[in-house]
Design an enzyme around this catalytic site. Structure first.
Site: not given
Ligand code: RNT
Ligand code: ZN
Length: 420
Positions: A185, A226, A228, A259, A262, A286, A294, A296, A328
């Site tokens: 990534w 990955e 995004k 992910d 994302h 992820h 996004d 997290d 993640d």
């Protein structure tokens, strides 16, 4: 403390109930114990790692709760502790910035010897290892650009890094006698509207072509890319978007990483597995939690996680050696060990619930054209006593049952985190 007898009794009843739905709970627990979840090492120290003199990071971690792990020993101690709270199979997911080279080595020149301690530790903890190149927090970043920079020396530096991370991951896989999944990534993108999106993407293709030129045996190295949608500071343009990597990875026989944070807010990665599995040998997840964006946040047992695990099960991917599940996220606003453990236990529990789903029955209704029955059964399935099986799986794995882990994590905090 949970009473073992109570757990056993509840399990026996649950076992009977599941039997009526054609589900074998003993087998389900065995599947869970083998299916591996890759725990990201970076939650416990806010993605700092052990490298000296890092530049500002392109990964924005918010919060300043005390007690972050301050060095390799503390990071590994916290992670081993989180493993002890998880009944499923395990891998550890590390980044280049967590290297411990025997003599000072610049990031793009690291090799497998910088991970000797991680390898020993993973073996001791009965865990596999996954790896990531760190394309951030370094003076060779050109703002938010690495492989996509218009400066040749910047691109060359990061191409070197990509090449050496692949070699390292392959050697980790070999030393572990296992597969090491290397996720690539990069944050590369622009804050405002680019005039020529193709220009930047062409640079990225050229860098990737160089970095992925060498072929490795997939027995030990699986590469994943990955994409995004956007990042902080790259709101208008991300060179490695999902479409970009989907096409690039497909064309170059690489794996794809999805992910869950994302994509557009209503776009679910769970809907993608049954499409991608026909075209990709390897899929990496992820698992994250994006709140409005996004962000997290810590993974919890919510609808999104349920559908990720359920769709993986329905597509016969759960437990497959080509379907890789990793976590993640990074939250520095709460006790970081709780954060890691909450996500790991949520993922593990949701996985067990998916394994226990009476999928065969539900699919039968669908194939028979009876969509009413399909819907009714899916609803019944939600209320099955899966938690009794989860408790039993924990008991069998020597993991605290139910809320007992809270007492344990409080003790751990007092003993090891409070004085950091
Ligand atoms: C960032 C990506 C990437 C990182 C880690 C630290 O948006 O999700 O996977 O979180 O590599
Ligand atoms: Zn990610």
């Amino acid at each position: 403390m949970a009473n073992d007898n109570k757990v056993l009794k509840a399990y026996e009843l649950a076992k009977e109930t599941y039997k009526d739905f054609g589900v074998d709970t003993d087998k389900a627990m065995e599947t869970l114990s083998k299916a591996r979840i890759s725990l990201h090492c970076w939650q416990v120290d806010d993605i700092k790692g052990f490298e000296e003199g890092q530049a500002e990071s392109q990964n924005v971690v918010t919060g300043n709760f005390p007690g972050a792990a301050r060095n390799a020993e503390e990071v590994r101690q916290d992670l081993a502790y989180v493993f002890s709270l998880t009944p499923s199979g395990k891998k550890i997911n590390i980044h280049s910035v967590y290297a411990e080279p025997h003599k000072p080595t610049s990031r793009e020149k690291l090799d497998v010897t910088a991970f000797d301690k991680w390898i020993d530790w993973a073996k001791e903890n009965n865990a596999g290892i996954d790896y990531n190149g760190s394309f951030f927090a370094h003076k060779m970043m050109d703002g938010t650009l690495s492989l996509t920079s218009s400066k040749k020396e910047v691109r060359d530096f990061w191409i070197e890094h990509l090449k050496s991370t692949r070699e390292t991951a392959y050697n980790i896989g070999k030393k572990m006698n296992d597969v090491c999944v290397l996720n690539t990534w990069i944050p590369d993108g622009l804050k405002d509207n680019p005039a020529d999106r193709s220009y930047w993407r062409e640079l990225l293709i050229d860098s990737l072509d160089k970095g992925f030129e060498k072929k490795y045996d997939k027995k030990h190295l699986v590469d994943a890319l990955e994409g995004k949608l956007f990042g902080i500071g790259t709101e208008c343009f991300v060179a490695g978007s999902y479409d970009f990597y989907l096409a690039y990875a497909m064309k170059n026989n690489l794996g794809i990483c999805l992910d869950s944070g994302h994509y557009h807010p209503t776009e679910q990665i769970s809907d993608k597995f049954s499409a991608l599995k026909f075209f990709f040998e390897d899929i990496l997840l992820h698992v994250s939690r994006g709140v409005r964006w996004d962000s997290d946040h810590v993974v919890i047992d919510d609808d999104s996680l349920t559908s990720i695990m359920t769709e993986a099960k329905r597509a016969n991917l759960l437990g497959s050696e080509h379907f890789h599940i990793g976590l993640d996220y990074f939250d520095a606003s709460i006790n970081r060990v709780y954060a890691s453990a909450i996500g790991m236990r949520a993922a593990s529990r949701a996985m067990l619930r998916a394994i226990l789903e009476p999928t065969a029955m539900i699919k039968k209704a669908e194939l028979g054209g009876d969509y009413s029955e399909r819907l009714a059964l899916s609803e019944e399935a939600k209320a099955l006593p899966f938690n009794a099986v989860w408790d039993m799986a924990c008991l069998k794995a020597g993991v605290p049952v139910g809320k007992d882990w809270l007492e344990s994590v409080r003790d751990y905090t007092k003993k090891y985190i409070a004085n950091r």
